[in-house]
Design a protein around this motif. Structure first.
Motif, short mmCIF file in Angstrom:
data_model
loop_
_atom_site.label_atom_id
_atom_site.label_comp_id
_atom_site.label_asym_id
_atom_site.label_seq_id
_atom_site.Cartn_x
_atom_site.Cartn_y
_atom_site.Cartn_z
N PHE A 34 0.82 -1.21 0.00
CA PHE A 34 0.00 0.00 0.00
C PHE A 34 0.86 1.27 0.00
CE2 PHE A 34 -2.49 -3.27 2.28
CZ PHE A 34 -3.50 -3.43 1.36
N THR A 35 1.90 1.26 -0.80
CA THR A 35 2.83 2.40 -0.87
C THR A 35 2.09 3.67 -1.27
OG1 THR A 35 4.57 0.88 -1.56
CG2 THR A 35 4.97 3.22 -1.91
N ALA A 36 2.32 4.75 -0.53
CA ALA A 36 1.60 6.01 -0.73
C ALA A 36 2.29 6.89 -1.77
CB ALA A 36 1.47 6.75 0.59
N TRP A 37 1.54 7.89 -2.25
CA TRP A 37 2.01 8.76 -3.32
C TRP A 37 3.33 9.45 -3.01
CZ3 TRP A 37 3.01 13.80 -2.33
CH2 TRP A 37 2.41 14.37 -1.20
N GLY A 38 3.54 9.86 -1.76
CA GLY A 38 4.77 10.57 -1.40
C GLY A 38 6.00 9.73 -1.64
N VAL A 39 5.89 8.44 -1.36
CA VAL A 39 7.00 7.52 -1.59
C VAL A 39 7.19 7.29 -3.09
CG1 VAL A 39 7.91 5.22 -1.10
CG2 VAL A 39 6.59 6.44 0.64
N LEU A 40 6.10 7.16 -3.82
CA LEU A 40 6.18 6.95 -5.26
C LEU A 40 6.83 8.14 -5.98
CD1 LEU A 40 2.63 5.42 -5.92
CD2 LEU A 40 4.80 4.21 -5.70
N LEU A 41 6.68 9.34 -5.42
CA LEU A 41 7.23 10.53 -6.06
C LEU A 41 8.65 10.86 -5.62
CD1 LEU A 41 4.27 13.10 -6.14
CD2 LEU A 41 5.06 11.56 -7.94
N GLN A 42 9.22 10.09 -4.70
CA GLN A 42 10.54 10.43 -4.17
C GLN A 42 11.63 10.55 -5.24
OE1 GLN A 42 11.76 11.60 -1.06
NE2 GLN A 42 9.57 11.99 -1.23
N PRO A 43 11.63 9.73 -6.28
CA PRO A 43 12.67 9.92 -7.31
C PRO A 43 12.63 11.31 -7.95
CG PRO A 43 11.64 7.78 -7.57
CD PRO A 43 10.83 8.53 -6.55
N TYR A 44 11.48 11.98 -7.86
CA TYR A 44 11.32 13.30 -8.48
C TYR A 44 11.39 14.44 -7.46
CZ TYR A 44 9.39 9.99 -11.80
OH TYR A 44 9.20 8.90 -12.62
N LEU A 45 11.31 14.11 -6.18
CA LEU A 45 11.29 15.12 -5.13
C LEU A 45 12.62 15.24 -4.40
CD1 LEU A 45 7.77 14.42 -3.53
CD2 LEU A 45 8.36 16.07 -5.32
N GLY A 46 13.29 14.12 -4.21
CA GLY A 46 14.60 14.15 -3.58
C GLY A 46 14.61 14.12 -2.07
N SER A 47 13.51 14.50 -1.44
CA SER A 47 13.45 14.51 0.02
C SER A 47 12.02 14.33 0.48
CB SER A 47 14.00 15.82 0.58
OG SER A 47 13.75 15.92 1.97
N PRO A 48 11.79 13.52 1.49
CA PRO A 48 10.44 13.39 2.05
C PRO A 48 9.93 14.69 2.67
CG PRO A 48 11.81 11.55 2.72
CD PRO A 48 12.73 12.55 2.10
N ASP A 49 10.83 15.57 3.08
CA ASP A 49 10.42 16.78 3.81
C ASP A 49 9.42 17.63 3.04
OD1 ASP A 49 12.04 16.00 5.84
OD2 ASP A 49 13.50 17.62 5.64
N VAL A 50 9.51 17.65 1.71
CA VAL A 50 8.61 18.50 0.93
C VAL A 50 7.18 18.00 0.95
CG1 VAL A 50 10.45 19.31 -0.57
CG2 VAL A 50 9.09 17.34 -1.26
N CYS A 51 6.95 16.78 1.46
CA CYS A 51 5.59 16.24 1.55
C CYS A 51 4.90 16.62 2.86
CB CYS A 51 5.63 14.71 1.43
SG CYS A 51 6.30 14.10 -0.12
N PHE A 52 5.55 17.47 3.64
CA PHE A 52 5.01 17.87 4.94
C PHE A 52 4.82 19.38 4.99
CE2 PHE A 52 6.93 13.79 5.58
CZ PHE A 52 6.16 13.16 6.54
N ASP A 53 3.85 19.78 5.80
CA ASP A 53 3.57 21.20 6.03
C ASP A 53 4.62 21.77 6.97
OD1 ASP A 53 2.51 23.70 6.52
OD2 ASP A 53 0.87 22.97 7.78
N PRO A 54 5.44 22.73 6.53
CA PRO A 54 6.49 23.27 7.40
C PRO A 54 5.96 24.10 8.56
CG PRO A 54 6.51 24.34 5.23
CD PRO A 54 5.50 23.25 5.17
N ALA A 55 4.66 24.39 8.60
CA ALA A 55 4.10 25.09 9.75
C ALA A 55 4.04 24.19 10.98
CB ALA A 55 2.70 25.61 9.43
N ARG A 56 4.21 22.90 10.76
CA ARG A 56 4.26 21.93 11.85
C ARG A 56 5.61 21.24 11.84
NH1 ARG A 56 -1.49 19.60 9.90
NH2 ARG A 56 -1.01 20.98 8.16
N LYS A 57 5.87 20.40 12.81
CA LYS A 57 7.14 19.71 12.88
C LYS A 57 7.35 18.88 11.63
CE LYS A 57 9.78 16.47 15.74
NZ LYS A 57 9.74 15.59 16.94
#
Length: 253
Positions: free
Chosen positions: A60-83
């Protein structure tokens, strides 16, 4: 002197607070833009298909993991207003279910319940919400807890209960309130989004959600969505809702 300092504090503190909030909005907008551009690159490599909101079979791999080759970092999948990130970045990719940037699972992403979509098959791509800053998880139910905040229900998200938006009991209320809660609590009641064509935009919630009316959640859907399931054509605000959130019952819209 003390009185002068007190007056200056009273005047400047709201300005500083607004500036800080605006900076958070800008950072969140930047992250959603990067996610959208990664999604477009994914589509270019997969015959124009939009990214799956998650695999429909184990693991059940989620979209954020599937896009990692194009994003380079998991951090961009998170709202920086929170931790950032809220959860450990594990090699198995389980963090992908816990991203505070969410995908439109119904009318943008591909998936078993929504069919396989392509960028060119979506009729109103430049007006269709693809990704948005979402809400916090609820502890009332696993399905709406840490493991399922990476997606949102498009129709339900347009009909929050603004007076009880943090209430998650019954558990299904979370489907209606998750995007509103993220906008209200972290972004000055602005919904941080990217549309399907990749451009990022901030919307006051009242522009894209039914706000300030007595009908909320299911009753709101009955008023603003159900009449158009078959043949009736919406007009005015309801048409704007349909263009923005899409029709879950029409894969090409």
């Amino acid at each position: 002197m003390i009185a002068i300092i007190a007056v200056l504090t009273a005047v400047l503190f709201p300005v500083f607070a607004q500036s800080k909030a605006a900076a958070k909005n800008g950072s969140a907008l930047s992250n959603t833009r990067q996610v959208a551009l990664g999604s477009l690159m994914y589509s270019a490599d997969y015959n124009d298909a939009t990214v799956l909101w998650q695999y429909q079979h184990p693991p059940f791999t989620a979209w954020g993991v599937l896009l990692q080759p194009y994003l380079g970092s998991p951090d961009v999948c998170f709202d920086p207003a929170r931790k950032v990130p809220w959860v450990p970045i594990d090699e198995l990719g389980e963090w992908g279910w816990d991203t505070t940037i969410s995908i439109n699972a119904d009318t943008y992403a591909s998936g078993a319940t929504t069919g396989n979509k392509t960028q060119t098959s979506i009729e109103h791509l430049s007006q269709r919400i693809a990704f948005a800053v979402g809400g916090d998880p609820t502890k009332h139910n696993w399905w709406y807890g840490w493991e399922q905040i990476h997606w949102f229900d498009s129709e339900k998200s347009s009909c929050p209960d603004v007076n009880n938006y943090k209430e998650t009991n019954p558990y299904w209320a979370y489907d209606y309130n998750r995007l509103y809660q993220g906008a209200k609590d972290y972004h000055l009641s602005n919904l941080i989004t990217t549309e399907g064509d990749g451009h990022a935009k901030t919307y006051p919630v009242g522009q894209v959600m039914v706000i300030g009316q007595p009908n909320v959640m299911v009753a709101c859907e009955d008023t603003h969505w159900v009449p158009y399931y078959k043949s009736k054509t919406p007009t005015g605000f309801d048409l704007n809702l349909e263009l923005f959130w899409g029709k879950w019952w029409d894969i090409t819209y």
